[in-house]
Design a protein around this motif. Sequence first.
Motif, PDB file in Angstrom:
ATOM      1  N   GLN A 107      95.041 -48.200  49.317  1.00 39.91           N
ATOM      2  CA  GLN A 107      95.449 -47.638  48.040  1.00 39.91           C
ATOM      3  C   GLN A 107      94.211 -47.016  47.392  1.00 39.91           C
ATOM      4  OE1 GLN A 107      95.278 -51.827  45.504  1.00 39.91           O
ATOM      5  NE2 GLN A 107      96.784 -50.333  44.906  1.00 39.91           N
ATOM      6  N   THR A 108      94.425 -46.106  46.484  1.00 39.76           N
ATOM      7  CA  THR A 108      93.314 -45.440  45.807  1.00 39.76           C
ATOM      8  C   THR A 108      93.032 -46.151  44.493  1.00 39.76           C
ATOM      9  OG1 THR A 108      93.937 -43.336  46.803  1.00 39.76           O
ATOM     10  CG2 THR A 108      92.464 -43.255  44.905  1.00 39.76           C
ATOM     11  N   GLY A 109      91.794 -46.610  44.328  1.00 41.57           N
ATOM     12  CA  GLY A 109      91.398 -47.288  43.106  1.00 41.57           C
ATOM     13  C   GLY A 109      91.208 -46.320  41.956  1.00 41.57           C
ATOM     14  N   GLU A 110      90.967 -46.871  40.754  1.00 45.29           N
ATOM     15  CA  GLU A 110      90.798 -46.037  39.568  1.00 45.29           C
ATOM     16  C   GLU A 110      89.611 -45.099  39.694  1.00 45.29           C
ATOM     17  OE1 GLU A 110      90.637 -48.524  36.155  1.00 45.29           O
ATOM     18  OE2 GLU A 110      92.714 -49.230  36.351  1.00 45.29           O
ATOM     19  N   ASP A 111      88.596 -45.511  40.469  1.00 43.28           N
ATOM     20  CA  ASP A 111      87.408 -44.678  40.653  1.00 43.28           C
ATOM     21  C   ASP A 111      87.527 -43.769  41.869  1.00 43.28           C
ATOM     22  OD1 ASP A 111      87.305 -46.589  42.599  1.00 43.28           O
ATOM     23  OD2 ASP A 111      85.225 -47.206  42.220  1.00 43.28           O
ATOM     24  N   GLY A 112      88.724 -43.737  42.485  1.00 46.61           N
ATOM     25  CA  GLY A 112      88.930 -42.901  43.662  1.00 46.61           C
ATOM     26  C   GLY A 112      88.580 -43.583  44.968  1.00 46.61           C
ATOM     27  N   ALA A 113      88.080 -44.815  44.892  1.00 48.16           N
ATOM     28  CA  ALA A 113      87.693 -45.534  46.107  1.00 48.16           C
ATOM     29  C   ALA A 113      88.926 -45.945  46.900  1.00 48.16           C
ATOM     30  CB  ALA A 113      86.871 -46.771  45.749  1.00 48.16           C
ATOM     31  N   LYS A 114      88.794 -45.983  48.226  1.00 50.86           N
ATOM     32  CA  LYS A 114      89.871 -46.413  49.100  1.00 50.86           C
ATOM     33  C   LYS A 114      89.813 -47.931  49.256  1.00 50.86           C
ATOM     34  CE  LYS A 114      91.566 -42.348  50.052  1.00 50.86           C
ATOM     35  NZ  LYS A 114      92.924 -41.964  49.578  1.00 50.86           N
ATOM     36  N   LEU A 115      90.857 -48.621  48.801  1.00 51.95           N
ATOM     37  CA  LEU A 115      90.890 -50.082  48.786  1.00 51.95           C
ATOM     38  C   LEU A 115      91.833 -50.561  49.889  1.00 51.95           C
ATOM     39  CD1 LEU A 115      91.249 -50.533  44.923  1.00 51.95           C
ATOM     40  CD2 LEU A 115      89.144 -50.345  46.279  1.00 51.95           C
ATOM     41  N   PRO A 116      91.300 -51.267  50.915  1.00 56.43           N
ATOM     42  CA  PRO A 116      92.136 -51.667  52.056  1.00 56.43           C
ATOM     43  C   PRO A 116      92.905 -52.968  51.816  1.00 56.43           C
ATOM     44  CG  PRO A 116      89.847 -52.240  52.469  1.00 56.43           C
ATOM     45  CD  PRO A 116      89.876 -51.553  51.133  1.00 56.43           C
ATOM     46  N   TRP A 117      94.133 -52.994  52.348  1.00 61.25           N
ATOM     47  CA  TRP A 117      94.980 -54.170  52.380  1.00 61.25           C
ATOM     48  C   TRP A 117      95.310 -54.468  53.834  1.00 61.25           C
ATOM     49  CZ3 TRP A 117      97.145 -56.777  48.008  1.00 61.25           C
ATOM     50  CH2 TRP A 117      96.814 -56.196  46.772  1.00 61.25           C
ATOM     51  N   TYR A 118      95.461 -55.756  54.139  1.00 63.45           N
ATOM     52  CA  TYR A 118      95.794 -56.173  55.501  1.00 63.45           C
ATOM     53  C   TYR A 118      97.173 -56.816  55.500  1.00 63.45           C
ATOM     54  CZ  TYR A 118      95.342 -58.393  60.082  1.00 63.45           C
ATOM     55  OH  TYR A 118      95.529 -58.779  61.389  1.00 63.45           O
ATOM     56  N   GLY A 155     104.599 -50.646  47.681  1.00 61.71           N
ATOM     57  CA  GLY A 155     104.302 -49.382  47.022  1.00 61.71           C
ATOM     58  C   GLY A 155     103.000 -48.731  47.439  1.00 61.71           C
ATOM     59  N   LEU A 156     102.353 -49.256  48.477  1.00 61.77           N
ATOM     60  CA  LEU A 156     101.065 -48.699  48.887  1.00 61.77           C
ATOM     61  C   LEU A 156     101.207 -47.396  49.653  1.00 61.77           C
ATOM     62  CD1 LEU A 156      99.132 -51.906  50.011  1.00 61.77           C
ATOM     63  CD2 LEU A 156      98.845 -50.601  47.917  1.00 61.77           C
ATOM     64  N   ARG A 196      94.195 -58.176  50.028  1.00 62.18           N
ATOM     65  CA  ARG A 196      93.083 -57.244  49.987  1.00 62.18           C
ATOM     66  C   ARG A 196      91.959 -57.746  50.902  1.00 62.18           C
ATOM     67  NH1 ARG A 196      90.752 -54.411  46.089  1.00 62.18           N
ATOM     68  NH2 ARG A 196      89.159 -54.204  47.695  1.00 62.18           N
ATOM     69  N   VAL A 197      91.288 -56.802  51.549  1.00 57.97           N
ATOM     70  CA  VAL A 197      90.135 -57.123  52.391  1.00 57.97           C
ATOM     71  C   VAL A 197      88.968 -56.229  51.989  1.00 57.97           C
ATOM     72  CG1 VAL A 197      91.462 -57.983  54.356  1.00 57.97           C
ATOM     73  CG2 VAL A 197      90.970 -55.543  54.200  1.00 57.97           C
ATOM     74  N   ASP A 198      87.802 -56.558  52.521  1.00 61.08           N
ATOM     75  CA  ASP A 198      86.577 -55.852  52.158  1.00 61.08           C
ATOM     76  C   ASP A 198      86.603 -54.390  52.614  1.00 61.08           C
ATOM     77  OD1 ASP A 198      83.531 -55.077  52.618  1.00 61.08           O
ATOM     78  OD2 ASP A 198      83.581 -56.775  51.236  1.00 61.08           O
ATOM     79  N   ARG A 199      85.953 -53.521  51.842  1.00 62.78           N
ATOM     80  CA  ARG A 199      85.950 -52.096  52.155  1.00 62.78           C
ATOM     81  C   ARG A 199      85.127 -51.748  53.391  1.00 62.78           C
ATOM     82  NH1 ARG A 199      84.815 -48.820  46.694  1.00 62.78           N
ATOM     83  NH2 ARG A 199      83.642 -50.679  46.148  1.00 62.78           N
ATOM     84  N   LYS A 200      84.454 -52.720  53.978  1.00 65.22           N
ATOM     85  CA  LYS A 200      83.699 -52.428  55.198  1.00 65.22           C
ATOM     86  C   LYS A 200      84.620 -51.952  56.321  1.00 65.22           C
ATOM     87  CE  LYS A 200      81.987 -56.564  55.396  1.00 65.22           C
ATOM     88  NZ  LYS A 200      81.192 -57.762  55.823  1.00 65.22           N
ATOM     89  N   VAL A 201      85.916 -52.319  56.260  1.00 65.23           N
ATOM     90  CA  VAL A 201      86.856 -51.863  57.293  1.00 65.23           C
ATOM     91  C   VAL A 201      87.121 -50.362  57.181  1.00 65.23           C
ATOM     92  CG1 VAL A 201      89.052 -52.169  56.061  1.00 65.23           C
ATOM     93  CG2 VAL A 201      88.950 -52.542  58.520  1.00 65.23           C
ATOM     94  N   ASN A 202      86.716 -49.736  56.077  1.00 61.95           N
ATOM     95  CA  ASN A 202      86.889 -48.293  55.942  1.00 61.95           C
ATOM     96  C   ASN A 202      86.117 -47.529  57.011  1.00 61.95           C
ATOM     97  OD1 ASN A 202      88.279 -49.084  53.701  1.00 61.95           O
ATOM     98  ND2 ASN A 202      87.059 -47.947  52.225  1.00 61.95           N
ATOM     99  N   SER A 203      85.081 -48.131  57.561  1.00 60.73           N
ATOM    100  CA  SER A 203      84.318 -47.500  58.641  1.00 60.73           C
ATOM    101  C   SER A 203      85.001 -47.770  59.976  1.00 60.73           C
ATOM    102  CB  SER A 203      82.890 -48.051  58.687  1.00 60.73           C
ATOM    103  OG  SER A 203      82.228 -47.649  59.872  1.00 60.73           O
ATOM    104  N   ASN A 204      85.199 -46.722  60.775  1.00 62.29           N
ATOM    105  CA  ASN A 204      85.832 -46.941  62.076  1.00 62.29           C
ATOM    106  C   ASN A 204      84.896 -47.599  63.071  1.00 62.29           C
ATOM    107  OD1 ASN A 204      84.135 -44.812  62.783  1.00 62.29           O
ATOM    108  ND2 ASN A 204      85.798 -43.322  62.997  1.00 62.29           N
ATOM    109  N   ARG A 205      83.645 -47.827  62.664  1.00 64.60           N
ATOM    110  CA  ARG A 205      82.692 -48.528  63.531  1.00 64.60           C
ATOM    111  C   ARG A 205      82.627 -50.022  63.239  1.00 64.60           C
ATOM    112  NH1 ARG A 205      80.163 -43.784  62.085  1.00 64.60           N
ATOM    113  NH2 ARG A 205      78.987 -44.827  60.428  1.00 64.60           N
TER     114      ARG A 205
END
Length: 217
Positions: A107-118, A155-156, A196-205
């Motif tokens: 989901q997109t946070g208020e600051d535009g950050a991508k917030l991951p859910w598992y 709703g995500l 919710r999980v940590d944003r480190k998963v945003n990296s495909n590495r």
Amino acid sequence: MCGRFTITHPNEALAALFDAVPGNDLPVGPRFNICPTQSVAVVTSDVGQRRLRAMRWGFLPSWYKTPTDGPLIINARSDSIAQKPAFREAVRARRCIVPASGFYEWQTGEDGAKLPWYFTRRDGAPMALAGIWQPWGEVDTVAIVSTEAGPGMQGLHHREALMLEAPDWPLWLGEAGHGAAVLMKPAADGLMQCHRVDRKVNSNRAEGPELIVPLAA
């Protein structure tokens, strides 16, 4: 969706669950951040024998001359799958199941950050995601079928992976005749859970069990 998923269940457990003969080239797990173009385990039914096989996640239509001749196809929409030239033969003759322990959605946070859910099943069982596959050269390629999102998506996103329950596996795999189109519907309310999980998963590495740990409040 679905753009990333996990397999934390052993290949032996998946083979037993789906009553499938495991291949000798299956990717080794556990895997906590499976990305498009990577190898994934897929269940097919060949002349009455189910097999757990490795395929490339990223469906390549027969007319692609190279893997980059067109867009990367990781999902196929259930509402148009029978009409799209890339998919219509595969959905008739090459349906499969993609096992997953869970998947990520953002989901997109208020600051535009991508917030991951598992997301996982509430009962802890592996998900059986509907797929279609296509041979391309010496590689078998797969796409995950998506359908409209149900209430479990919170709703995500407006789409979700098409999840199959065990009684429906024979129909999707073509073992129980025709009529698989009736299975193309969202997951039942209450089937999934998420955190919710940590944003480190945003990296495909990124990789490792810490990727699926619930984020502290």
